[in-house]
Every structure is written in C-alpha cells, then in structure tokens.
Design a protein around this motif. Structure first.
Motif, PDB file in Angstrom:
ATOM      1  N   ASN A  38     -16.190  12.290  20.783  1.00  0.00           N
ATOM      2  CA  ASN A  38     -16.764  13.610  20.527  1.00  0.00           C
ATOM      3  C   ASN A  38     -18.280  13.457  20.353  1.00  0.00           C
ATOM      4  OD1 ASN A  38     -14.220  14.732  20.751  1.00  0.00           O
ATOM      5  ND2 ASN A  38     -13.795  14.575  18.556  1.00  0.00           N
ATOM      6  N   ASN A  39     -18.851  13.806  19.202  1.00  0.00           N
ATOM      7  CA  ASN A  39     -20.297  13.697  19.032  1.00  0.00           C
ATOM      8  C   ASN A  39     -20.717  12.473  18.212  1.00  0.00           C
ATOM      9  OD1 ASN A  39     -20.887  16.038  20.490  1.00  0.00           O
ATOM     10  ND2 ASN A  39     -20.582  17.338  18.695  1.00  0.00           N
ATOM     11  N   VAL A  40     -19.762  11.653  17.823  1.00  0.00           N
ATOM     12  CA  VAL A  40     -20.056  10.476  17.005  1.00  0.00           C
ATOM     13  C   VAL A  40     -19.963   9.221  17.872  1.00  0.00           C
ATOM     14  CG1 VAL A  40     -19.354   9.114  14.994  1.00  0.00           C
ATOM     15  CG2 VAL A  40     -19.181  11.615  14.941  1.00  0.00           C
ATOM     16  N   TYR A  41     -20.889   8.277  17.684  1.00  0.00           N
ATOM     17  CA  TYR A  41     -20.870   7.075  18.512  1.00  0.00           C
ATOM     18  C   TYR A  41     -21.152   5.828  17.680  1.00  0.00           C
ATOM     19  CZ  TYR A  41     -26.005   7.155  18.449  1.00  0.00           C
ATOM     20  OH  TYR A  41     -27.318   7.145  18.052  1.00  0.00           O
ATOM     21  N   LEU A  60     -25.941  -2.964  14.577  1.00  0.00           N
ATOM     22  CA  LEU A  60     -24.829  -2.037  14.785  1.00  0.00           C
ATOM     23  C   LEU A  60     -25.280  -0.653  14.356  1.00  0.00           C
ATOM     24  CD1 LEU A  60     -21.861  -1.449  15.468  1.00  0.00           C
ATOM     25  CD2 LEU A  60     -21.305  -1.963  13.071  1.00  0.00           C
ATOM     26  N   SER A  61     -25.362   0.267  15.306  1.00  0.00           N
ATOM     27  CA  SER A  61     -25.803   1.634  15.033  1.00  0.00           C
ATOM     28  C   SER A  61     -24.605   2.572  15.011  1.00  0.00           C
ATOM     29  CB  SER A  61     -26.800   2.110  16.096  1.00  0.00           C
ATOM     30  OG  SER A  61     -27.966   1.307  16.095  1.00  0.00           O
ATOM     31  N   ILE A  62     -24.574   3.453  14.025  1.00  0.00           N
ATOM     32  CA  ILE A  62     -23.556   4.501  13.919  1.00  0.00           C
ATOM     33  C   ILE A  62     -24.294   5.824  13.867  1.00  0.00           C
ATOM     34  CG2 ILE A  62     -21.638   5.413  12.568  1.00  0.00           C
ATOM     35  CD1 ILE A  62     -21.310   2.595  11.409  1.00  0.00           C
ATOM     36  N   GLY A  63     -24.002   6.715  14.812  1.00  0.00           N
ATOM     37  CA  GLY A  63     -24.818   7.923  14.882  1.00  0.00           C
ATOM     38  C   GLY A  63     -24.084   9.135  15.402  1.00  0.00           C
ATOM     39  N   VAL A  64     -24.872  10.178  15.638  1.00  0.00           N
ATOM     40  CA  VAL A  64     -24.332  11.445  16.110  1.00  0.00           C
ATOM     41  C   VAL A  64     -25.193  11.957  17.265  1.00  0.00           C
ATOM     42  CG1 VAL A  64     -25.656  12.724  14.384  1.00  0.00           C
ATOM     43  CG2 VAL A  64     -23.655  13.788  15.450  1.00  0.00           C
TER      44      VAL A  64
END
Length: 221
Positions: free
Chosen positions: A79-82, A122-126
């Motif tokens: 969805n919009n989270v990666y 490690l990137s966690i984003g939107v």
C-alpha cells in the motif's frame, strides 16, 4: 580470512533481502494488498560533520571531507508503506589539527584519516504520491582505517569502534526508474575515535552527516 568473513556476510545479507522480497511477492497474490518492489544499484555523496570539544584538537575548515558510497538497494512497498534495505561500501576522509602538539607552542600539525566501511541502512517510510518520507537505523561496520601523521602512515582500524549505530531521517522522490533521496544521519553510539596515542587523552568526537543519493531500479514490478 577477513575477506572471507565479509564475503559471507554480504552473501547472507543478499539472501535475506531476496527472501524478504519473495515473501511480499507471495502476498501480492492477495487482492487486499497493493504490493510493488524495486531493486538496483545506488550511489551516494556524503557530507560528514564532526564536532570535537577539546583544547588539544580542532577541525579545520577543510577537515570535513566529502565521502562516497555505492552498492545495492531493495524497496518493497505494501500500500503506502515501504521498507528499503541497502548494502553499501563507503569511503570517507577527514582531517584534524593538533594544537601545540607535544608541548611545543605554535606547532599545530595535521593528521589525515581515511576510512572504508560497510554500511547496512534500513529505511521504513510512507509514500505520498511520488514523494517519500522515511526513517530508520543504519549499521556501519569498520573495514579499514589509515592515519597519515608527520609523514607516517599508520593503520588505526583497531583503535575505532568496529560497529557504529546511526539513525536516519529522509525525504525522497520517485521518478520512473530513478530514486532520489536526501537524508540526515546522526550517531546513536559514539564512534570511539581513540586519539590517546597522539595526545595522551581520550577523545570521542560527535558525528552527523548529510547524504544525497540516486538509485536506479533495474528490477521492478
């Protein structure tokens, strides 16, 4: 043996990334999720900023040199989270001036440092349209470090903390196959840059850096 050790680490990391992508590809078969992925090479320019509170050492204007990183990235979006892991080889240089060295007033020699590290961020984003906002940790593993001081070259790899933990805040933009990113990184654990051998005092500089990167997706949904 050292090269074999790092080779095994890189191989295991690559397998983990592939397995991670495969698990999300399986989820793509379910209509509930909108899943996409990208992967490819990435190149980064790093502008480090080092701060030292000391009467014995200072950083000249040219002391914070530009560094470079290159390697591979993988991005999986649900969805919009990666989530975006990376595996990077990094090189950087810095310079320090030693004030009144060895008790000689006005004698301020410079020391140059060169470092090679393995970076695992490690990137966690939107995603907001083509824009991206992300955060996440980064692990920096020391491969080699050299010091050039008073016409001598000395290996200082063992004088530094072998792993440094960073935290990253970033803004990105997706343009077709291109991924453009601008990030601010700062240390959670201080790099133990032990300079006691030179000035007989323990110094622990604080470091942050600005990073601009460009990635190209050669594998995508």
């Amino acid at each position: 043996m050292q090269l074999r050790k790092w080779g095994e680490m890189i191989l295991k990391s690559s397998i983990a990334i592939i397995a991670f992508m495969g698990s999300f590809s399986f989820a793509q078969a379910q209509d509930f999720y909108d899943v996409s992925y990208k992967a490819g090479p990435v190149f980064k320019i790093v502008s480090p900023k080092i701060r030292i509170d000391s009467d014995y050492v200072c950083i000249p204007e040219e002391g914070n040199e530009i560094g470079y990183q290159f390697g591979l990235f993988a991005k999986v979006r649900v969805n919009n989270v990666y989530v975006q892991p990376e595996l990077l080889l990094s090189t950087a240089q810095s310079r320090l001036d030693f004030l009144n060295y060895d008790g000689v007033v006005g004698f301020n020699p410079s020391a140059d440092f060169e470092f090679t590290t393995l970076e695992i961020p490690l990137s966690i984003g939107v995603n907001i349209g083509n824009l991206r906002l992300d955060t996440g940790p980064g692990f920096s593993l020391m491969l080699s470090g050299n010091e050039y001081f008073l016409n001598e070259r000395i290996n200082v790899t063992q004088e530094y903390n072998q792993m440094t933990i960073l935290w990253r805040l970033g803004l990105g933009l997706d343009i077709n196959h291109l991924l453009l990113d601008f990030k601010y990184e700062f240390g959670l654990s201080k790099t133990e840059e032990s300079l006691s051998r030179l000035i007989e005092r323990e110094l622990v500089p604080k470091q942050s850096q600005l990073v601009f990167s460009i990635g190209y997706s050669i594998l995508r949904d």
